[in-house]
Design a protein around this motif. Structure first.
Motif, mmCIF file in Angstrom:
data_model
loop_
_atom_site.group_PDB
_atom_site.id
_atom_site.type_symbol
_atom_site.label_atom_id
_atom_site.label_comp_id
_atom_site.label_asym_id
_atom_site.label_seq_id
_atom_site.Cartn_x
_atom_site.Cartn_y
_atom_site.Cartn_z
ATOM 1 N N THR A 38 0.805 -1.211 0.000
ATOM 2 C CA THR A 38 0.000 0.000 0.000
ATOM 3 C C THR A 38 0.844 1.269 0.000
ATOM 4 O O THR A 38 0.301 2.374 -0.102
ATOM 5 N N GLY A 39 2.169 1.134 0.078
ATOM 6 C CA GLY A 39 3.030 2.306 0.016
ATOM 7 C C GLY A 39 2.896 3.070 -1.284
ATOM 8 O O GLY A 39 3.143 4.285 -1.314
ATOM 9 N N VAL A 40 2.517 2.393 -2.378
ATOM 10 C CA VAL A 40 2.406 3.091 -3.661
ATOM 11 C C VAL A 40 1.292 4.138 -3.630
ATOM 12 O O VAL A 40 1.270 5.043 -4.463
ATOM 13 N N LEU A 41 0.369 4.025 -2.700
ATOM 14 C CA LEU A 41 -0.758 4.949 -2.663
ATOM 15 C C LEU A 41 -0.360 6.333 -2.160
ATOM 16 O O LEU A 41 -0.903 7.338 -2.609
ATOM 17 N N ALA A 42 0.570 6.383 -1.214
ATOM 18 C CA ALA A 42 0.855 7.664 -0.575
ATOM 19 C C ALA A 42 2.328 7.999 -0.445
ATOM 20 O O ALA A 42 2.687 9.177 -0.444
ATOM 21 N N LEU A 43 3.196 6.989 -0.322
ATOM 22 C CA LEU A 43 4.583 7.266 0.041
ATOM 23 C C LEU A 43 5.377 8.089 -0.968
ATOM 24 O O LEU A 43 6.256 8.848 -0.555
ATOM 25 N N VAL A 174 1.852 1.376 -14.360
ATOM 26 C CA VAL A 174 2.554 1.789 -15.578
ATOM 27 C C VAL A 174 1.737 2.843 -16.313
ATOM 28 O O VAL A 174 2.281 3.842 -16.817
ATOM 29 N N LEU A 175 0.426 2.644 -16.356
ATOM 30 C CA LEU A 175 -0.451 3.622 -17.003
ATOM 31 C C LEU A 175 -0.360 4.972 -16.307
ATOM 32 O O LEU A 175 -0.286 6.024 -16.956
ATOM 33 N N GLY A 176 -0.375 4.965 -14.970
ATOM 34 C CA GLY A 176 -0.263 6.214 -14.217
ATOM 35 C C GLY A 176 1.039 6.934 -14.497
ATOM 36 O O GLY A 176 1.066 8.172 -14.617
ATOM 37 N N ILE A 177 2.142 6.177 -14.611
ATOM 38 C CA ILE A 177 3.440 6.783 -14.922
ATOM 39 C C ILE A 177 3.436 7.386 -16.319
ATOM 40 O O ILE A 177 3.891 8.526 -16.533
ATOM 41 N N LEU A 178 2.894 6.641 -17.287
ATOM 42 C CA LEU A 178 2.920 7.095 -18.682
ATOM 43 C C LEU A 178 2.080 8.352 -18.902
ATOM 44 O O LEU A 178 2.496 9.277 -19.605
ATOM 45 N N THR A 253 6.447 11.336 -9.815
ATOM 46 C CA THR A 253 5.742 12.141 -8.812
ATOM 47 C C THR A 253 6.475 13.456 -8.582
ATOM 48 O O THR A 253 5.868 14.536 -8.549
ATOM 49 N N VAL A 254 7.796 13.369 -8.422
ATOM 50 C CA VAL A 254 8.589 14.585 -8.210
ATOM 51 C C VAL A 254 8.594 15.454 -9.466
ATOM 52 O O VAL A 254 8.405 16.671 -9.401
ATOM 53 N N LEU A 255 8.784 14.843 -10.642
ATOM 54 C CA LEU A 255 8.903 15.606 -11.875
ATOM 55 C C LEU A 255 7.584 16.255 -12.308
ATOM 56 O O LEU A 255 7.567 17.379 -12.795
ATOM 57 N N ALA A 256 6.487 15.534 -12.130
ATOM 58 C CA ALA A 256 5.206 16.031 -12.624
ATOM 59 C C ALA A 256 4.449 16.878 -11.610
ATOM 60 O O ALA A 256 3.751 17.825 -11.982
ATOM 61 N N LEU A 257 4.560 16.533 -10.330
ATOM 62 C CA LEU A 257 3.784 17.247 -9.319
ATOM 63 C C LEU A 257 4.572 18.341 -8.624
ATOM 64 O O LEU A 257 3.987 19.296 -8.121
ATOM 65 N N GLY A 258 5.883 18.181 -8.561
ATOM 66 C CA GLY A 258 6.708 19.212 -7.926
ATOM 67 C C GLY A 258 6.295 19.463 -6.495
ATOM 68 O O GLY A 258 6.138 18.537 -5.706
ATOM 69 N N THR A 263 2.302 18.260 -0.556
ATOM 70 C CA THR A 263 1.145 18.703 0.216
ATOM 71 C C THR A 263 0.001 17.710 0.191
ATOM 72 O O THR A 263 -1.069 17.996 0.692
ATOM 73 N N THR A 264 0.214 16.549 -0.397
ATOM 74 C CA THR A 264 -0.871 15.576 -0.479
ATOM 75 C C THR A 264 -0.372 14.172 -0.243
ATOM 76 O O THR A 264 0.746 13.825 -0.615
ATOM 77 N N ALA A 265 -1.195 13.372 0.400
ATOM 78 C CA ALA A 265 -0.869 11.966 0.620
ATOM 79 C C ALA A 265 -1.505 11.091 -0.448
ATOM 80 O O ALA A 265 -1.443 9.868 -0.371
ATOM 81 N N THR A 266 -2.155 11.711 -1.416
ATOM 82 C CA THR A 266 -2.793 10.951 -2.496
ATOM 83 C C THR A 266 -2.127 11.293 -3.819
ATOM 84 O O THR A 266 -2.776 11.644 -4.798
ATOM 85 N N SER A 267 -0.798 11.190 -3.834
ATOM 86 C CA SER A 267 -0.043 11.591 -5.019
ATOM 87 C C SER A 267 -0.397 10.753 -6.239
ATOM 88 O O SER A 267 -0.392 11.263 -7.363
ATOM 89 N N LEU A 268 -0.709 9.474 -6.042
ATOM 90 C CA LEU A 268 -1.051 8.634 -7.182
ATOM 91 C C LEU A 268 -2.334 9.131 -7.851
ATOM 92 O O LEU A 268 -2.435 9.174 -9.082
#
Length: 439
Positions: A38-43, A174-178, A253-258, A263-268
């Motif tokens: 579940t770390g992929v959801l917020a970490l 993979v879809l989310g990354i693309l 996450t870092v490149l697209a959301l900056g 400020t969010t735990a729902t980065s995905l």
């Protein structure tokens, strides 16, 4: 050799017979489900908040340090496939009492973390649908029921379920990354360490939860149709899959959301909304369900099998021993795991408590299992390949450092160790030398 020791050795040797049903693909899926939790959801967002772009260093470091840990357990599982998993290896290296302690750490520690998994997924769903604490509790209860129900029918069914869950999860990640890549901005990498380089440590501490799970599938090693071949292949496949997905998700996450990622735990969900708009929340909810069920399925299956194996070897009441054999369904042990998880869930739901204590208590227990398991690997693998012993020594050094990050939560495994030794003192008052402990 005593009767009990002879029975233990025979039971362990029996596990090497290829009568299991898990194949390479299902084994890889079980590993991915256990570790890619579940770390992929917020970490990715939370670590970016802690250390900025420098959090990518923590991700990369933990991916690299996972290699010797995974290699150690894969080498042990391939050489000695048995539902006792790490406790079996510890028994062979250090004797029955040490194996009992390790077994209790996992069997009584992991069920405390299973409700935390359910709450992680449920909280993510509630953020997408609304409904407050009542909705979160309802979602978590539903996830728990589905996770345990999948294992009532045995590892053959849960292995197929895991293949579907992990495959679907990987595709969606993979879809989310693309879809987020077109929004990537290299400028978001500057400044690289806005809070200082020292913040990489706290970011790494957050990530420890995301890299537990390599020990889980050792309890299912006897269920592999060809353990000597497929366990190592499944480990390599899982390492590559998990490494690419974790690092890819953290980077985008870092490149697209900056700064938004901080400020969010729902980065995905934020990443998916970049590409799909409001429909991204729906996809994020689907990923939350797949992630939670996949991780729960792997942990429930492994923990139930371990309990039956411990009972078989006299480390738990004998009534729980049914289903320890390859192909068996440990329903009695499963019911105990369900009772512990259910009780923890009800208490957490009634008190509206934070899940952090559950997470850190479980992490402390699993870290202790890793430490003793790696030490056992260093002893058992010293007569094998050099890389096996080197991997075990490297993983032991790494785990000692990571274990220190759990702080006072180490009290929990210490209490369980005392209880396990008290059990041993009552049932085996006279120390006996176990032939199984000979490397």
């Amino acid at each position: 050799m005593g009767t009990r020791q002879a029975g233990q050795v025979a039971a362990e040797r029996k596990g090497s017979v290829p009568v299991g049903r898990i194949n390479f693909a299902q084994g890889t899926a079980l590993y991915v489900g256990a570790v890619l939790g579940t770390g992929v959801l917020a970490l990715p967002g939370l670590t970016a908040k802690a250390a900025g772009p420098a959090s990518l260093v923590a991700w990369l470091a933990l991916i690299v340090t996972s290699v010797p840990l995974a290699a150690t357990f894969a080498a042990l599982a391939a050489r000695q496939p048995d539902s006792g998993g790490v406790s079996t290896y510890v028994r062979r290296a250090f004797g029955h009492r040490a194996a009992t302690v390790v077994g209790w750490w996992f069997y009584l520690g992991a069920p405390v973390g299973i409700p935390a998994l359910a709450f992680f997924g449920a909280s993510y769903l509630e953020r997408s649908t609304g409904g407050g604490w009542a909705a979160t509790t309802g979602y978590a209860a539903g996830l728990l029921v589905v996770g345990f129900a999948a294992n009532v029918f045995g590892v053959r069914v849960s292995g197929r379920v895991q293949l579907i869950l992990s495959g679907s999860l990987a595709l969606l990640l993979v879809l989310g990354i693309l879809v987020a890549l077109p929004h990537a901005d290299p400028g978001n990498l500057r400044p690289f360490a806005p809070h200082g380089w020292s913040e990489i440590g706290p970011a790494a501490a957050l990530l420890v939860w995301s890299f537990t799970g390599w020990e889980t599938v050792t309890h299912l090693s006897a269920e592999f149709a060809h353990p000597q071949r497929d366990i190592k292949r499944a480990t390599v496949g899982a390492l590559l899959t998990i490494g690419v997905l974790y690092l890819g998700l953290a980077t985008v996450t870092v490149l697209a959301l900056g700064s938004v990622s901080g400020t969010t735990a729902t980065s995905l969900a934020s990443l998916l909304e970049l590409g799909f708009g409001p429909f991204g929340k729906v996809l994020a909810s689907v990923i939350a369900i797949l992630t939670t069920l996949g991780t729960m399925n792997a942990y429930i299956a492994g923990t139930a099998k371990l309990g039956a194996a411990l009972a078989r070897d006299g480390a738990l009441p004998g009534a729980l021993g049914s289903g320890a054999e390859a192909g068996g369904v440990p329903r009695r042990s499963l019911s105990v795991v369900g009772a512990i998880s259910g009780t923890v869930f009800l208490v957490a739901a009634a008190t509206k408590s934070e899940v952090q204590p559950l997470v850190l208590s479980t992490t402390a227990c699993l870290g202790a299992v890793y430490a003793i398991g790696s030490a056992a690997g260093a002893r058992l693998l010293r007569h094998g390949t050099r890389w096996g012993m080197a991997a075990a020594m490297t993983s032991l050094a790494t785990i000692v450092v990571l274990l220190a990050l759990t702080g006072w939560y180490l009290i929990w495994p210490l209490l369980l160790a005392a209880a396990a030794l008290a059990w041993c003192a009552r049932h085996w008052p006279e120390p006996t030398e176990s032939a199984a402990s000979q490397p």
